[in-house]
Motif scaffolding. Structure first.
Motif, PDB file in Angstrom:
ATOM      1  N   GLY A   1       0.843  -1.190   0.000  1.00 26.12           N
ATOM      2  CA  GLY A   1       0.000   0.000   0.000  1.00 26.12           C
ATOM      3  C   GLY A   1       0.872   1.232   0.000  1.00 26.12           C
ATOM      4  O   GLY A   1       2.067   1.164  -0.308  1.00 26.12           O
ATOM      5  N   ALA A   2       0.269   2.364   0.350  1.00 26.39           N
ATOM      6  CA  ALA A   2       0.998   3.625   0.315  1.00 26.39           C
ATOM      7  C   ALA A   2       0.382   4.609   1.301  1.00 26.39           C
ATOM      8  O   ALA A   2      -0.739   4.414   1.782  1.00 26.39           O
ATOM      9  CB  ALA A   2       0.964   4.209  -1.090  1.00 26.39           C
ATOM     10  N   LEU A   3       1.133   5.677   1.548  1.00 23.40           N
ATOM     11  CA  LEU A   3       0.666   6.772   2.387  1.00 23.40           C
ATOM     12  C   LEU A   3       0.832   8.063   1.599  1.00 23.40           C
ATOM     13  O   LEU A   3       1.897   8.300   1.013  1.00 23.40           O
ATOM     14  CB  LEU A   3       1.481   6.846   3.685  1.00 23.40           C
ATOM     15  N   HIS A   4      -0.236   8.863   1.550  1.00 24.35           N
ATOM     16  CA  HIS A   4      -0.202  10.156   0.880  1.00 24.35           C
ATOM     17  C   HIS A   4      -0.649  11.224   1.875  1.00 24.35           C
ATOM     18  O   HIS A   4      -1.539  10.966   2.696  1.00 24.35           O
ATOM     19  CB  HIS A   4      -1.171  10.204  -0.289  1.00 24.35           C
ATOM     20  N   VAL A   5      -0.061  12.410   1.779  1.00 26.30           N
ATOM     21  CA  VAL A   5      -0.491  13.549   2.579  1.00 26.30           C
ATOM     22  C   VAL A   5      -0.837  14.677   1.605  1.00 26.30           C
ATOM     23  O   VAL A   5       0.004  15.096   0.805  1.00 26.30           O
ATOM     24  CB  VAL A   5       0.611  14.005   3.568  1.00 26.30           C
ATOM     25  N   TYR A   6      -2.093  15.132   1.668  1.00 26.09           N
ATOM     26  CA  TYR A   6      -2.601  16.151   0.754  1.00 26.09           C
ATOM     27  C   TYR A   6      -2.885  17.457   1.474  1.00 26.09           C
ATOM     28  O   TYR A   6      -3.253  17.455   2.649  1.00 26.09           O
ATOM     29  CB  TYR A   6      -3.910  15.676   0.109  1.00 26.09           C
ATOM     30  N   GLU A   7      -2.780  18.566   0.738  1.00 21.20           N
ATOM     31  CA  GLU A   7      -3.280  19.879   1.152  1.00 21.20           C
ATOM     32  C   GLU A   7      -4.567  20.072   0.365  1.00 21.20           C
ATOM     33  O   GLU A   7      -4.553  20.034  -0.872  1.00 21.20           O
ATOM     34  CB  GLU A   7      -2.296  20.989   0.751  1.00 21.20           C
ATOM     35  N   ALA A   8      -5.678  20.273   1.059  1.00 19.86           N
ATOM     36  CA  ALA A   8      -6.952  20.417   0.375  1.00 19.86           C
ATOM     37  C   ALA A   8      -7.919  21.227   1.226  1.00 19.86           C
ATOM     38  O   ALA A   8      -7.739  21.342   2.446  1.00 19.86           O
ATOM     39  CB  ALA A   8      -7.547  19.035   0.093  1.00 19.86           C
ATOM     40  N   ALA A   9      -8.941  21.749   0.576  1.00 27.55           N
ATOM     41  CA  ALA A   9      -9.946  22.535   1.287  1.00 27.55           C
ATOM     42  C   ALA A   9     -10.786  21.663   2.209  1.00 27.55           C
ATOM     43  O   ALA A   9     -11.160  22.076   3.311  1.00 27.55           O
ATOM     44  CB  ALA A   9     -10.844  23.264   0.292  1.00 27.55           C
ATOM     45  N   ASP A  10     -11.080  20.425   1.735  1.00 25.93           N
ATOM     46  CA  ASP A  10     -11.920  19.545   2.531  1.00 25.93           C
ATOM     47  C   ASP A  10     -11.778  18.108   2.017  1.00 25.93           C
ATOM     48  O   ASP A  10     -11.092  17.853   1.022  1.00 25.93           O
ATOM     49  CB  ASP A  10     -13.390  19.991   2.493  1.00 25.93           C
ATOM     50  N   GLU A  11     -12.439  17.197   2.693  1.00 26.88           N
ATOM     51  CA  GLU A  11     -12.361  15.778   2.318  1.00 26.88           C
ATOM     52  C   GLU A  11     -12.879  15.531   0.904  1.00 26.88           C
ATOM     53  O   GLU A  11     -12.361  14.681   0.181  1.00 26.88           O
ATOM     54  CB  GLU A  11     -13.144  14.925   3.324  1.00 26.88           C
ATOM     55  N   GLY A  12     -13.892  16.278   0.505  1.00 28.70           N
ATOM     56  CA  GLY A  12     -14.435  16.125  -0.834  1.00 28.70           C
ATOM     57  C   GLY A  12     -13.394  16.393  -1.911  1.00 28.70           C
ATOM     58  O   GLY A  12     -13.342  15.694  -2.932  1.00 28.70           O
ATOM     59  N   GLU A  13     -12.558  17.395  -1.695  1.00 24.21           N
ATOM     60  CA  GLU A  13     -11.496  17.690  -2.656  1.00 24.21           C
ATOM     61  C   GLU A  13     -10.503  16.534  -2.731  1.00 24.21           C
ATOM     62  O   GLU A  13     -10.062  16.166  -3.824  1.00 24.21           O
ATOM     63  CB  GLU A  13     -10.784  18.985  -2.288  1.00 24.21           C
ATOM     64  N   VAL A  14     -10.182  15.949  -1.598  1.00 26.30           N
ATOM     65  CA  VAL A  14      -9.268  14.801  -1.598  1.00 26.30           C
ATOM     66  C   VAL A  14      -9.893  13.639  -2.360  1.00 26.30           C
ATOM     67  O   VAL A  14      -9.228  12.984  -3.175  1.00 26.30           O
ATOM     68  CB  VAL A  14      -8.889  14.371  -0.162  1.00 26.30           C
ATOM     69  N   ARG A  15     -11.158  13.390  -2.147  1.00 27.05           N
ATOM     70  CA  ARG A  15     -11.838  12.304  -2.878  1.00 27.05           C
ATOM     71  C   ARG A  15     -11.854  12.579  -4.384  1.00 27.05           C
ATOM     72  O   ARG A  15     -11.693  11.668  -5.187  1.00 27.05           O
ATOM     73  CB  ARG A  15     -13.236  12.088  -2.325  1.00 27.05           C
ATOM     74  N   ASP A  16     -12.002  13.841  -4.778  1.00 23.57           N
ATOM     75  CA  ASP A  16     -11.924  14.197  -6.196  1.00 23.57           C
ATOM     76  C   ASP A  16     -10.535  13.916  -6.749  1.00 23.57           C
ATOM     77  O   ASP A  16     -10.389  13.397  -7.862  1.00 23.57           O
ATOM     78  CB  ASP A  16     -12.261  15.672  -6.408  1.00 23.57           C
ATOM     79  N   ILE A  17      -9.506  14.237  -5.972  1.00 23.90           N
ATOM     80  CA  ILE A  17      -8.124  13.968  -6.384  1.00 23.90           C
ATOM     81  C   ILE A  17      -7.935  12.465  -6.578  1.00 23.90           C
ATOM     82  O   ILE A  17      -7.352  12.023  -7.571  1.00 23.90           O
ATOM     83  CB  ILE A  17      -7.125  14.527  -5.345  1.00 23.90           C
ATOM     84  N   LEU A  18      -8.434  11.679  -5.632  1.00 24.12           N
ATOM     85  CA  LEU A  18      -8.292  10.227  -5.736  1.00 24.12           C
ATOM     86  C   LEU A  18      -9.025   9.684  -6.965  1.00 24.12           C
ATOM     87  O   LEU A  18      -8.517   8.790  -7.646  1.00 24.12           O
ATOM     88  CB  LEU A  18      -8.795   9.541  -4.467  1.00 24.12           C
ATOM     89  N   ARG A  19     -10.184  10.230  -7.266  1.00 26.90           N
ATOM     90  CA  ARG A  19     -10.936   9.775  -8.442  1.00 26.90           C
ATOM     91  C   ARG A  19     -10.176  10.027  -9.737  1.00 26.90           C
ATOM     92  O   ARG A  19     -10.339   9.303 -10.716  1.00 26.90           O
ATOM     93  CB  ARG A  19     -12.307  10.447  -8.499  1.00 26.90           C
ATOM     94  N   SER A  20      -9.322  11.052  -9.756  1.00 22.93           N
ATOM     95  CA  SER A  20      -8.575  11.378 -10.971  1.00 22.93           C
ATOM     96  C   SER A  20      -7.269  10.588 -11.097  1.00 22.93           C
ATOM     97  O   SER A  20      -6.577  10.697 -12.108  1.00 22.93           O
ATOM     98  CB  SER A  20      -8.284  12.884 -11.017  1.00 22.93           C
ATOM     99  N   ASP A  21      -6.933   9.789 -10.096  1.00 18.01           N
ATOM    100  CA  ASP A  21      -5.692   9.005 -10.115  1.00 18.01           C
ATOM    101  C   ASP A  21      -5.820   7.834 -11.091  1.00 18.01           C
ATOM    102  O   ASP A  21      -6.838   7.136 -11.088  1.00 18.01           O
ATOM    103  CB  ASP A  21      -5.408   8.481  -8.704  1.00 18.01           C
ATOM    104  N   PRO A  22      -4.808   7.590 -11.924  1.00 12.51           N
ATOM    105  CA  PRO A  22      -4.855   6.444 -12.848  1.00 12.51           C
ATOM    106  C   PRO A  22      -5.097   5.103 -12.151  1.00 12.51           C
ATOM    107  O   PRO A  22      -5.679   4.197 -12.752  1.00 12.51           O
ATOM    108  CB  PRO A  22      -3.493   6.478 -13.533  1.00 12.51           C
ATOM    109  N   TYR A  23      -4.679   4.956 -10.903  1.00 11.31           N
ATOM    110  CA  TYR A  23      -4.945   3.714 -10.176  1.00 11.31           C
ATOM    111  C   TYR A  23      -6.443   3.471 -10.011  1.00 11.31           C
ATOM    112  O   TYR A  23      -6.896   2.332  -9.941  1.00 11.31           O
ATOM    113  CB  TYR A  23      -4.287   3.742  -8.799  1.00 11.31           C
TER     114      TYR A  23
END
Length: 87
Positions: free
Chosen positions: A47-69
């Motif tokens: 697995g992996a660990l990522h640390v994001y800067e984001a406005a809220d959890e929804g933005e992080v989920r959007d980032i994850l949705r755009s990941d090729p994985y």
């Protein structure tokens, strides 16, 4: 902006490895934009660990949705939590 920690688990599906170069390029782009603080796999590649800067959890989920994985179901989100670092 807030910091969010995301822990991912990988299942060993070879489709994930096929898109790994695109995934890492995606992460580099996020880092260059200041949206990804740090990221990397566990030493055993389970697995992996990522640390994001984001406005809220929804933005992080959007980032994850755009990941090729995501397109190959290459991971499971084990933890997504806002983090308040002290140091």
């Amino acid at each position: 902006m807030a910091r969010f920690v995301v822990q991912l688990a990988f299942d060993g599906d070879p489709r994930r490895l096929a898109v790994r170069p695109a995934h890492r390029e995606h992460l580099r782009g996020l880092h260059d934009q200041g949206r990804l603080v740090t990221a990397g796999p566990w030493a055993d590649d389970s697995g992996a660990l990522h640390v994001y800067e984001a406005a809220d959890e929804g933005e992080v989920r959007d980032i994850l949705r755009s990941d090729p994985y995501t397109a190959v179901n290459g991971y499971e989100v084990v933890l997504l939590k806002e983090w308040t670092p002290i140091l």
